[in-house]
Design a protein around this motif. Structure first.
Motif, PDB file in Angstrom:
ATOM      1  N   THR A 150       0.827  -1.199   0.000  1.00 43.58           N
ATOM      2  CA  THR A 150       0.000   0.000   0.000  1.00 43.58           C
ATOM      3  C   THR A 150       0.865   1.253   0.000  1.00 43.58           C
ATOM      4  O   THR A 150       0.602   2.217  -0.733  1.00 43.58           O
ATOM      5  CB  THR A 150      -0.955   0.004   1.221  1.00 43.58           C
ATOM      6  OG1 THR A 150      -1.853  -1.089   1.075  1.00 43.58           O
ATOM      7  CG2 THR A 150      -1.731   1.293   1.325  1.00 43.58           C
ATOM      8  N   GLU A 154     -11.709   3.613  -0.152  1.00 44.34           N
ATOM      9  CA  GLU A 154     -11.432   2.344  -0.832  1.00 44.34           C
ATOM     10  C   GLU A 154     -12.327   1.226  -0.312  1.00 44.34           C
ATOM     11  O   GLU A 154     -12.837   0.413  -1.070  1.00 44.34           O
ATOM     12  CB  GLU A 154      -9.965   1.944  -0.646  1.00 44.34           C
ATOM     13  CG  GLU A 154      -8.999   2.845  -1.370  1.00 44.34           C
ATOM     14  CD  GLU A 154      -7.584   2.533  -1.000  1.00 44.34           C
ATOM     15  OE1 GLU A 154      -6.824   2.190  -1.906  1.00 44.34           O
ATOM     16  OE2 GLU A 154      -7.235   2.637   0.195  1.00 44.34           O
ATOM     17  N   ARG A 183       0.775   3.948  -3.089  1.00 42.24           N
ATOM     18  CA  ARG A 183       0.454   5.370  -2.913  1.00 42.24           C
ATOM     19  C   ARG A 183       1.615   6.251  -3.356  1.00 42.24           C
ATOM     20  O   ARG A 183       1.413   7.325  -3.927  1.00 42.24           O
ATOM     21  CB  ARG A 183       0.091   5.640  -1.459  1.00 42.24           C
ATOM     22  CG  ARG A 183      -1.232   5.008  -1.090  1.00 42.24           C
ATOM     23  CD  ARG A 183      -2.108   5.980  -0.305  1.00 42.24           C
ATOM     24  NE  ARG A 183      -3.453   5.447  -0.217  1.00 42.24           N
ATOM     25  CZ  ARG A 183      -3.854   4.617   0.717  1.00 42.24           C
ATOM     26  NH1 ARG A 183      -3.024   4.215   1.652  1.00 42.24           N
ATOM     27  NH2 ARG A 183      -5.091   4.172   0.709  1.00 42.24           N
ATOM     28  N   ASP A 201      -7.932   3.106   3.018  1.00 45.54           N
ATOM     29  CA  ASP A 201      -8.732   4.165   3.615  1.00 45.54           C
ATOM     30  C   ASP A 201     -10.227   3.872   3.412  1.00 45.54           C
ATOM     31  O   ASP A 201     -10.609   2.937   2.706  1.00 45.54           O
ATOM     32  CB  ASP A 201      -8.340   5.543   3.077  1.00 45.54           C
ATOM     33  CG  ASP A 201      -8.582   5.704   1.587  1.00 45.54           C
ATOM     34  OD1 ASP A 201      -9.488   5.061   1.034  1.00 45.54           O
ATOM     35  OD2 ASP A 201      -7.861   6.514   0.982  1.00 45.54           O
ATOM     36  N   ASP A 202     -11.058   4.658   4.076  1.00 45.98           N
ATOM     37  CA  ASP A 202     -12.486   4.411   4.054  1.00 45.98           C
ATOM     38  C   ASP A 202     -13.075   4.488   2.652  1.00 45.98           C
ATOM     39  O   ASP A 202     -13.976   3.709   2.308  1.00 45.98           O
ATOM     40  CB  ASP A 202     -13.222   5.379   4.992  1.00 45.98           C
ATOM     41  CG  ASP A 202     -12.971   5.048   6.449  1.00 45.98           C
ATOM     42  OD1 ASP A 202     -12.662   3.887   6.758  1.00 45.98           O
ATOM     43  OD2 ASP A 202     -13.058   5.970   7.288  1.00 45.98           O
ATOM     44  N   GLY A 208      -3.320   0.046   5.645  1.00 50.50           N
ATOM     45  CA  GLY A 208      -3.264   1.303   4.911  1.00 50.50           C
ATOM     46  C   GLY A 208      -4.432   1.621   4.006  1.00 50.50           C
ATOM     47  O   GLY A 208      -4.425   2.655   3.338  1.00 50.50           O
ATOM     48  N   ARG A 267      -7.574  -1.610   7.236  1.00 45.93           N
ATOM     49  CA  ARG A 267      -7.203  -0.261   7.696  1.00 45.93           C
ATOM     50  C   ARG A 267      -5.773  -0.275   8.254  1.00 45.93           C
ATOM     51  O   ARG A 267      -4.993   0.642   8.000  1.00 45.93           O
ATOM     52  CB  ARG A 267      -8.190   0.242   8.734  1.00 45.93           C
ATOM     53  CG  ARG A 267      -9.479   0.745   8.130  1.00 45.93           C
ATOM     54  CD  ARG A 267     -10.374   1.438   9.163  1.00 45.93           C
ATOM     55  NE  ARG A 267     -11.616   1.846   8.543  1.00 45.93           N
ATOM     56  CZ  ARG A 267     -12.769   1.191   8.669  1.00 45.93           C
ATOM     57  NH1 ARG A 267     -12.835   0.093   9.400  1.00 45.93           N
ATOM     58  NH2 ARG A 267     -13.852   1.621   8.062  1.00 45.93           N
TER      59      ARG A 267
END
Length: 199
Positions: free
Chosen positions: A147, A194, A151, A191-192, A189, A186
């Motif tokens: 992750t 995703e 990113r 996030d909400d 890594g 979570r």
């Protein structure tokens, strides 16, 4: 001699194939050396644990299979990781999106249910459940590394990570399957946005 540089998040592959490993953490060189040197202590504890995780996992599972009268390779397995590696051979961003964040992250989702069944009244296999619990803990870190680099690559390319992830899923005919282990994802890594967009 031919020099080849290989970028991988597969620690077993790195230890097996490399003459020299450079471990990056947060964009900086965390360790640099021969695999045996790093495993013996030339790197920091986090680097040693990271590089040694696949060996530890394989040894634990092989020993347990032996206790149960089986050996590694006795059971059929899918080749989804290999197929994904082939599909994404030309794009490290796609590799980081799909291999750790889809295929390996699926283990984060299904392993708790397997552990519960192993500990349930019909099976009561605490030893195997404990091994899987340790592997699950290590895999959260492994998916988190994927992750992080996913990113980082998105930032470098100036693309939105969530939209790009969804586009890569569609392009490669893959999906994130329910149910999700939201807590583990979570911690790795996700996030909400995703998690909410997962199919």
């Amino acid at each position: 001699g031919l020099t080849t540089v290989m970028v991988t998040h597969d620690m077993a592959e790195a230890v097996l194939l490399a003459d020299r490993i450079v471990v990056l953490r947060d964009g900086l060189v965390a360790a640099d050396g021969a695999p045996a040197e790093l495993l013996r202590g030339a790197g920091d504890a986090e680097t040693r644990a990271l590089l040694d995780a696949p060996r530890r996992q394989a040894e634990r599972l092989s020993a347990r299979l032996g206790e149960l009268g089986f050996a590694y390779g006795d059971f059929a397995a899918h080749n989804g990781l290999w197929e994904a590696a082939q599909k994404t051979a030309d794009d490290v961003l796609a590799r980081m999106a799909l291999v750790p964040r889809v295929l390996e992250a699926r283990g984060l989702d299904v392993t708790p249910g397997i552990i519960r069944r192993l500990r349930g009244m019909h099976v009561q296999d605490e030893r195997t459940a404990d091994i899987l619990a340790l592997i699950l803990e290590e895999e959260v870190r492994h998916v988190a590394i994927g992750t992080h680099w996913y990113r980082w690559l998105c930032e470098r390319r100036g693309v939105d990570p969530v939209a790009t992830f969804r586009a890569l899923l569609a392009r490669h005919n893959m999906r994130v399957r329910q149910p999700l282990n939201r807590e583990a994802r979570r911690a790795a890594g996700f996030d909400d946005a995703e998690l909410e967009g997962a199919a």
